[in-house]
Design an enzyme around this catalytic site. Structure first.
Site, PDB file in Angstrom:
ATOM      1  CE  LYS A   1      32.470  50.166  49.415  1.00 30.34           C
ATOM      2  NZ  LYS A   1      33.633  50.934  49.705  1.00 30.34           N
TER       3      LYS A   1
ATOM      4  CG  ASP B   1      32.789  46.587  51.801  1.00 29.82           C
ATOM      5  OD1 ASP B   1      32.695  46.976  52.974  1.00 29.82           O
ATOM      6  OD2 ASP B   1      33.680  46.955  51.026  1.00 29.82           O
TER       7      ASP B   1
HETATM    8  O1  C5P Z   1      36.339  41.611  54.449  1.00 30.21           O
HETATM    9  P1  C5P Z   1      37.097  41.739  53.168  1.00 30.21           P
HETATM   10  O2  C5P Z   1      37.595  40.406  52.671  1.00 30.21           O
HETATM   11  O3  C5P Z   1      36.386  42.514  52.121  1.00 30.21           O
HETATM   12  O4  C5P Z   1      38.389  42.596  53.536  1.00 30.21           O
HETATM   13  C1  C5P Z   1      39.494  42.667  52.675  1.00 30.21           C
HETATM   14  C2  C5P Z   1      40.704  43.128  53.462  1.00 30.21           C
HETATM   15  O5  C5P Z   1      40.544  44.499  53.852  1.00 30.21           O
HETATM   16  C3  C5P Z   1      40.955  42.387  54.765  1.00 30.21           C
HETATM   17  O6  C5P Z   1      41.731  41.225  54.555  1.00 30.21           O
HETATM   18  C4  C5P Z   1      41.705  43.414  55.587  1.00 30.21           C
HETATM   19  O7  C5P Z   1      43.066  43.467  55.197  1.00 30.21           O
HETATM   20  C5  C5P Z   1      41.076  44.720  55.148  1.00 30.21           C
HETATM   21  N1  C5P Z   1      39.992  45.158  56.047  1.00 30.21           N
HETATM   22  C6  C5P Z   1      40.305  45.636  57.307  1.00 30.21           C
HETATM   23  N2  C5P Z   1      39.298  46.044  58.149  1.00 30.21           N
HETATM   24  C7  C5P Z   1      38.023  46.016  57.738  1.00 30.21           C
HETATM   25  C8  C5P Z   1      37.675  45.548  56.452  1.00 30.21           C
HETATM   26  C9  C5P Z   1      38.687  45.126  55.624  1.00 30.21           C
HETATM   27  O8  C5P Z   1      41.469  45.676  57.693  1.00 30.21           O
HETATM   28  N3  C5P Z   1      37.069  46.438  58.576  1.00 30.21           N
END
Ligand code: C5P
Length: 339
Positions: free
Chosen positions: A11, A142
């Site tokens: 994406k 995501d």
């Molecule tokens: O949700 P995911 O594990 O993919 O997110 C990875 C990191 O990206 C999170 O630990 C956070 O530091 C950051 N993040 C964020 N806000 C979001 C999505 C991700 O701060 N909406």
């Protein structure tokens, strides 16, 4: 049944507006996801013990233990449905990667989504897309979008996904970097830039320098208030005209990614010099995405970018692409391609 394979897209975010850091460390987003026809494949099969094997692009960077996002997705599905759902003590997960790792293309999340739809099929668990999306949200922000694909608005952490009415096919060039960027590190850099901008007028000037002048419609370090959906971007997507869409692409994480990897500024500028309708860092980077007028323009742009030496490699891709899809169920002769 002995094995199920699912295919899942990368994406790019056409809009990525990032709100202030929340108390749980995440950021509220208003984003427009757009799935690209660059696919990983994930095969799951019953086994005596759990295992993960990864081959292809960037395979050596993917964890093979319980931290693997596909393995976490399988564990979350078992947790959601109950341990009786699996008909073997373990699951063998095989991931064939074409989406680069830690590149801002949500490749790990894509693999998690593929593992979810593949295990749902393997075990006949019968979860609806909405139920799978709930499990996906526990695995990563995501993952839900990778299930649905297409073009969609993401709210909350990005895990609340609503499809968008979009017309036509868009032609993109992706420029892959030799380096990787960690998503948490880029969000943290975004917070730091915003703090510096709030406390020192000089810092805001420095942050503005991190953007590409007059190019991608993104402010220096993004607004500190609640993010808003760009209604002009929505209208451009309904029109299907890439010339309308190009100037409206925006990414609040772009200055942060550039602050960590300043060379990205040249990579974006090179695309614009060669006629890209829009040039943007994809998600948390470091991949750069360039919007082209049509397929021929995308190929010309890819050749030109290769010649500039600003990136490791380039590919042309189209979007939108379908989300995670079971593509083969070899054991019992069911159809080889199903939505
Ligand atoms: O949700 P995911 O594990 O993919 O997110 C990875 C990191 O990206 C999170 O630990 C956070 O530091 C950051 N993040 C964020 N806000 C979001 C999505 C991700 O701060 N909406």
């Amino acid at each position: 049944m002995t094995a199920v394979t699912a295919r899942v897209p990368a994406k790019v975010n056409l809009q990525l507006s990032v709100g202030p850091r929340r108390s749980d460390g995440y950021h509220d987003l208003v984003t427009v996801f757009h799935a690209l026809a660059l696919f990983d494949e994930v095969t799951v099969s019953p086994a005596d013990t759990d295992s993960v094997v990864v081959t292809g692009e960037g395979a050596d960077r993917v964890p093979l233990d319980a931290d693997n996002l596909a393995a976490r997705a399988v564990a979350a599905l078992v947790e959601a449905v109950g341990p009786g759902v699996r008909d073997s003590p373990g699951v063998a997960i095989e991931i064939r990667k074409r989406i680069p790792v830690a590149a801002g293309l949500a490749g790990g999340s894509a693999d998690a989504a593929a593992a979810l739809v593949a295990c749902n099929e393997l075990w006949g668990a019968g979860l609806s897309p909405q139920e799978l999306a709930e499990v996906a949200g526990q695995v990563g922000s995501d993952v839900g979008f990778a299930l649905f694909g297409g073009t969609a608005i993401g709210l909350g952490r990005g895990d609340q996904v609503t499809p968008v009415l979009a017309t036509g096919t868009y032609h993109w060039v992706l420029a892959f970097a030799a380096e990787v960027l960690s998503t948490p590190a880029v969000y943290a850099a975004c917070d730091r830039l915003r703090e510096a901008q709030a406390t020192s007028p000089d810092a805001s000037g420095a942050a503005a320098m991190a953007g590409v002048p007059g190019s991608v419609g993104t402010s220096a370090v993004g607004a500190a208030g609640p993010p808003q959906l760009n209604t002009r971007l929505m209208a451009a997507l309904r029109s299907g005209d890439p010339a309308e869409l190009g100037p409206l692409l925006s990414n609040d994480l772009q200055p942060a990614a550039i602050s960590l990897l300043p060379r990205l500024r040249q990579a974006l500028a090179a695309g614009q010099e060669h006629g890209a309708l829009g040039a943007i860092v994809s998600g948390s980077g470091p991949t750069c995405a360039y919007l082209a007028r049509d397929g021929k323009h995308a190929r010309d742009l890819a050749v030109a970018l290769t010649g500039t030496g600003v990136c490791r490699s380039v590919v042309t891709v189209t979007g939108p692409a379908p989300g995670a899809t079971v593509i083969s169920v070899p054991a019992d002769g069911r159809p080889v391609s199903r939505p």
